[in-house]
Design a protein around this motif. Structure first.
Motif, mmCIF file in Angstrom:
data_model
loop_
_atom_site.group_PDB
_atom_site.id
_atom_site.type_symbol
_atom_site.label_atom_id
_atom_site.label_comp_id
_atom_site.label_asym_id
_atom_site.label_seq_id
_atom_site.Cartn_x
_atom_site.Cartn_y
_atom_site.Cartn_z
ATOM 1 N N MET A 20 40.216 38.921 30.530
ATOM 2 C CA MET A 20 39.751 39.697 31.721
ATOM 3 C C MET A 20 39.319 40.956 31.130
ATOM 4 O O MET A 20 38.461 41.549 31.333
ATOM 5 N N PRO A 21 40.160 41.559 30.261
ATOM 6 C CA PRO A 21 39.845 43.151 29.721
ATOM 7 C C PRO A 21 38.281 42.879 28.932
ATOM 8 O O PRO A 21 37.643 43.947 29.123
ATOM 9 N N CYS B 143 39.353 49.089 43.346
ATOM 10 C CA CYS B 143 38.968 47.798 43.733
ATOM 11 C C CYS B 143 40.038 46.751 43.242
ATOM 12 O O CYS B 143 40.491 45.850 44.065
ATOM 13 N N THR B 144 40.705 47.222 42.383
ATOM 14 C CA THR B 144 41.753 46.145 41.465
ATOM 15 C C THR B 144 43.262 46.540 41.484
ATOM 16 O O THR B 144 44.005 45.524 41.490
ATOM 17 N N ILE B 145 43.513 47.794 41.527
ATOM 18 C CA ILE B 145 44.965 48.122 41.617
ATOM 19 C C ILE B 145 45.822 47.524 42.826
ATOM 20 O O ILE B 145 45.024 47.562 43.928
ATOM 21 N N PRO C 105 38.170 36.199 48.655
ATOM 22 C CA PRO C 105 39.243 35.305 48.149
ATOM 23 C C PRO C 105 38.669 34.656 46.862
ATOM 24 O O PRO C 105 39.432 34.622 45.769
ATOM 25 N N ILE C 106 37.512 34.406 46.758
ATOM 26 C CA ILE C 106 36.996 33.933 45.226
ATOM 27 C C ILE C 106 36.750 34.892 44.203
ATOM 28 O O ILE C 106 37.401 34.519 43.241
ATOM 29 N N LEU D 266 38.435 35.106 40.438
ATOM 30 C CA LEU D 266 37.670 35.001 39.331
ATOM 31 C C LEU D 266 37.407 36.424 38.665
ATOM 32 O O LEU D 266 37.091 36.375 37.391
ATOM 33 N N ALA D 267 37.863 37.659 39.202
ATOM 34 C CA ALA D 267 37.686 38.816 38.654
ATOM 35 C C ALA D 267 39.077 39.798 38.721
ATOM 36 O O ALA D 267 39.081 40.624 38.914
ATOM 37 N N GLY D 268 40.178 39.078 38.391
ATOM 38 C CA GLY D 268 41.462 39.811 38.177
ATOM 39 C C GLY D 268 41.837 40.522 39.318
ATOM 40 O O GLY D 268 42.455 41.352 38.962
ATOM 41 N N GLY D 269 41.814 40.085 40.470
ATOM 42 C CA GLY D 269 42.233 40.735 41.681
ATOM 43 C C GLY D 269 41.403 41.658 42.392
ATOM 44 O O GLY D 269 41.917 42.562 43.135
ATOM 45 N N CYS D 270 40.245 41.717 41.784
ATOM 46 C CA CYS D 270 39.132 42.693 42.427
ATOM 47 C C CYS D 270 38.818 42.540 43.796
ATOM 48 O O CYS D 270 38.420 41.305 44.249
#
Length: 195
Positions: A1-2, A101-103, A145-146, A150-154
């Motif tokens: 992901m990074p 968006c991800t934290i 949800p998708i 797919l984007a690491g919890g975004c």
């Protein structure tokens, strides 16, 4: 992901936005979600040190060329933005780009940023999230949800402005718009300054 994030965040179309969000920063700056260092080349001359908050060792390694060639001293700070080890009133300013968006607990991270900022210090932000249009919001809610898988919890449905206000910040500048060429569900952006 990074590696995927580093690739997508190095998009040349984001460079003018990074210039805008970094304008006016000075002194010691805490960067929440340092990643591979995409903002470093956009920091103004008045910045003396970057305290990089980055949980991923892979992202930190990817930032090595940027860090080694930077005129600014860059130190790796806390790994978890939700629980910063930095002392109260430690930094002059803070920067968050495409991070909230991800934290997992963005409000906790914002409370920590507020704590380590000197009184009146600015938080500059460039984030994607909840669109201003109801039709796009409905699509974002279906897609989220998708997206998270797919984007690491975004998250697509977090409102940057609402989170900042809830965390006790006052927004002094705010521009909301869609990134040209991007799907509206992904490209609803908020750029501004909060104190």
């Amino acid at each position: 992901m990074p590696r995927l994030v580093a690739f997508s965040c190095s998009n040349a179309s984001l460079a003018p936005l990074r210039e805008r969000v970094c304008a006016g920063l000075s002194g010691r700056v805490l960067e929440l979600g340092f990643g591979s260092g995409s903002n470093v080349g956009h920091y103004p001359m008045g910045v003396s040190e970057i305290v990089a908050i980055e949980p991923s060792d892979t992202a930190w390694r990817l930032s090595t060329p940027v860090r080694e060639s930077s005129r600014i001293q860059i130190v790796r700070g806390s790994r978890d933005g939700q629980v910063l080890n930095e002392p109260d009133a430690h930094v002059d300013a803070a920067l968050s780009t495409f991070t909230l968006c991800t934290i997992p607990n963005a409000l906790a991270a914002l409370a920590e940023v507020r704590r380590v900022l000197k009184p009146g210090g600015p938080l500059h932000f460039l984030e994607h999230g909840l669109a201003p249009d109801a039709e796009v919001q409905r699509f974002q809610r279906r897609l989220e949800p998708i997206q998270k898988v797919l984007a690491g919890g975004c998250h697509l449905t977090r409102s940057t402005a609402e989170m900042l206000r809830e965390a006790g910040f006052e927004i002094t500048e705010l521009d909301t718009f869609y990134l040209p060429g991007a799907p509206k569900s992904e490209g609803a952006l908020s750029l501004g300054i909060a104190r």
